[in-house]
Motif scaffolding. Structure first.
Motif, PDB file in Angstrom:
ATOM      1  N   VAL A 212       0.855  -1.180   0.000  1.00  0.00           N
ATOM      2  CA  VAL A 212       0.000   0.000   0.000  1.00  0.00           C
ATOM      3  C   VAL A 212       0.894   1.234   0.000  1.00  0.00           C
ATOM      4  O   VAL A 212       1.824   1.325   0.808  1.00  0.00           O
ATOM      5  N   SER A 213       0.624   2.166  -0.875  1.00  0.00           N
ATOM      6  CA  SER A 213       1.377   3.420  -0.933  1.00  0.00           C
ATOM      7  C   SER A 213       0.435   4.587  -0.710  1.00  0.00           C
ATOM      8  O   SER A 213      -0.742   4.549  -1.102  1.00  0.00           O
ATOM      9  N   ALA A 223      -8.678  10.254   2.325  1.00  0.00           N
ATOM     10  CA  ALA A 223      -7.452   9.467   2.411  1.00  0.00           C
ATOM     11  C   ALA A 223      -7.638   8.058   1.877  1.00  0.00           C
ATOM     12  O   ALA A 223      -6.739   7.504   1.238  1.00  0.00           O
ATOM     13  N   SER A 224      -8.801   7.459   2.108  1.00  0.00           N
ATOM     14  CA  SER A 224      -9.028   6.086   1.650  1.00  0.00           C
ATOM     15  C   SER A 224      -8.966   5.978   0.135  1.00  0.00           C
ATOM     16  O   SER A 224      -8.575   4.940  -0.407  1.00  0.00           O
ATOM     17  N   GLU A 225      -9.316   7.070  -0.563  1.00  0.00           N
ATOM     18  CA  GLU A 225      -9.291   7.061  -2.024  1.00  0.00           C
ATOM     19  C   GLU A 225      -7.904   7.370  -2.565  1.00  0.00           C
ATOM     20  O   GLU A 225      -7.606   7.063  -3.729  1.00  0.00           O
ATOM     21  N   THR A 278     -11.242  -3.394   0.232  1.00  0.00           N
ATOM     22  CA  THR A 278     -12.033  -2.589   1.177  1.00  0.00           C
ATOM     23  C   THR A 278     -11.475  -2.708   2.587  1.00  0.00           C
ATOM     24  O   THR A 278     -11.346  -1.708   3.313  1.00  0.00           O
ATOM     25  N   ARG A 279     -11.132  -3.922   2.996  1.00  0.00           N
ATOM     26  CA  ARG A 279     -10.594  -4.136   4.336  1.00  0.00           C
ATOM     27  C   ARG A 279      -9.232  -3.459   4.515  1.00  0.00           C
ATOM     28  O   ARG A 279      -8.940  -2.907   5.581  1.00  0.00           O
ATOM     29  N   ILE A 280      -8.419  -3.512   3.477  1.00  0.00           N
ATOM     30  CA  ILE A 280      -7.088  -2.900   3.560  1.00  0.00           C
ATOM     31  C   ILE A 280      -7.198  -1.386   3.712  1.00  0.00           C
ATOM     32  O   ILE A 280      -6.482  -0.764   4.513  1.00  0.00           O
ATOM     33  N   ARG A 281      -8.096  -0.783   2.959  1.00  0.00           N
ATOM     34  CA  ARG A 281      -8.266   0.666   3.064  1.00  0.00           C
ATOM     35  C   ARG A 281      -8.760   1.063   4.463  1.00  0.00           C
ATOM     36  O   ARG A 281      -8.299   2.070   5.030  1.00  0.00           O
ATOM     37  N   ALA A 282      -9.654   0.264   5.020  1.00  0.00           N
ATOM     38  CA  ALA A 282     -10.128   0.540   6.379  1.00  0.00           C
ATOM     39  C   ALA A 282      -9.001   0.376   7.390  1.00  0.00           C
ATOM     40  O   ALA A 282      -8.871   1.162   8.339  1.00  0.00           O
ATOM     41  N   LEU A 283      -8.153  -0.641   7.193  1.00  0.00           N
ATOM     42  CA  LEU A 283      -7.018  -0.862   8.085  1.00  0.00           C
ATOM     43  C   LEU A 283      -6.056   0.327   8.034  1.00  0.00           C
ATOM     44  O   LEU A 283      -5.549   0.778   9.069  1.00  0.00           O
TER      45      LEU A 283
END
Length: 351
Positions: A212-213, A223-225, A278-283
């Motif tokens: 993830v970058s 930020a999630s986008e 989706t889970r990674i972005r929430a993390l």
């Protein structure tokens, strides 16, 4: 004269290697360790392009070697200066001093607060903190030259053994994924003998590697986008020191010229496992909220087919000139690396 300055503090690869050798470390090990700073070697070729892009935004770009940083930062105006540390480090590397020096002189920084520059470099302590925050990090034991400081957790699929203060996803040797604890013990002896470092021993976790970058450029974008979330497909289960050396710096350039190594493929996680994306972005939002990551960072994970996440490490100084971060800048922001660096500096200076 521009009204603002971006000071990029970097630790040269050669200076680190010479310092390690002067301390008594043998040359091959010193070369391997200093290779983690190859991004400063690679980025130096683009200083002129970065300066050009900064000038377009009325910013003066000033690259400064780490050994000169104390003097340079003490002379800067806090109202117009932004400090971006290209390296972290509390052991073999010393880049963690740069954000602390900036704070000492009241200068604005791009990136996380300076305490995280130390935390991310100690993988065992980092894992303890991440686990306490409820994040899905594998448990770990810690062993020093064959003596257990913290016992290894039980595991059905063997263990992964790695240096505590070098790369958290690099196993150094192919046998770093071992099946028996006596093997982990022996690898810890090898790590201590070569690098004078403790070894982290974690249960081996299956899954595909994800990088993830993040670079804050558009303040209007959530930020999630703004995250880039990619599978890193190299054809190997994990990266060894040999793999790492073949990617960056002078060794990497030679390997590519001789067709001995090619860059891994980057596949958007959303195109294969949208639930995992989706889970990674929430993390990552959790990491930003709970840990204080901001501005620029990267995260490494393992993702299983059922979308189970394993958080391996976070980095506050991702390798900007590395293939994955360049690809992120192109795909997410439609910018070259120099353009993205200048744009991020302008955005931070505007705050």
């Amino acid at each position: 004269m521009s009204s603002a300055e971006l000071i990029l503090v970097y630790e040269p690869e050669q200076a680190c290697r010479e310092r390690l050798e002067a301390s008594g470390m043998d040359a091959p090990a010193a070369a391997e360790i200093s290779s983690y700073l190859a991004q400063s070697t690679d980025l130096a070729a683009e200083f002129e392009a970065i300066a050009f892009e900064c000038a377009r935004r009325d910013i003066t770009f000033v690259p400064v070697q780490l050994d000169d940083a104390a003097k340079v930062l003490s002379e800067r105006d806090p109202t117009t200066t932004l400090v971006w540390s290209l390296t972290d480090g509390i052991a073999y590397f010393r880049g963690g001093a740069a954000p602390a020096l900036a704070r000492l002189n009241g200068l604005k920084t791009l990136g996380a607060e300076d305490s995280l520059f130390a935390l991310c470099q100690d993988k065992f302590r980092s894992g303890v903190v991440l686990g306490a925050l409820g994040l899905p990090v594998p448990p770990a034991g810690l062993v020093r030259d064959g003596a257990w400081l913290a016992p290894a957790p039980a595991s059905r699929d063997g263990w992964f053994v790695k240096p505590n203060r070098l790369g958290a996803k690099i196993g150094i040797w192919p046998e770093s994924h071992c099946r028996e604890l006596p093997q982990a013990w022996e690898i810890s002896r090898r790590i201590f003998s070569r690098y004078c470092d403790d070894a982290v021993v974690q249960p081996y976790v299956a899954g595909r590697n994800v990088r993830v970058s993040f670079l804050a450029i558009d303040p209007e974008m959530p930020a999630s986008e703004a995250l880039g979330v990619f599978f890193v497909e190299s054809g190997a289960d994990f990266q060894t020191m040999e793999d790492s050396l073949a990617l960056y710096g002078g060794t990497g350039a030679a390997a590519k010229a001789e067709n001995r190594y090619s860059e891994p493929d980057l596949v958007p996680v959303a195109s294969v496992q949208p639930e995992a994306d989706t889970r990674i972005r929430a993390l990552c939002l959790d990491l930003m909220k709970k840990l204080g990551l901001r501005d620029v960072f990267s995260v490494d994970l393992r993702v299983e087919p059922d979308n189970t996440l394993h958080l391996i490490e976070f980095e506050v100084c991702p390798g900007l000139p590395c293939f994955d971060f360049r690809a992120y800048c192109r795909r997410q922001w439609n910018m070259s690396l120099p353009e993205a660096i200048a744009a991020a500096a302008a955005a931070r200076l505007a705050i």
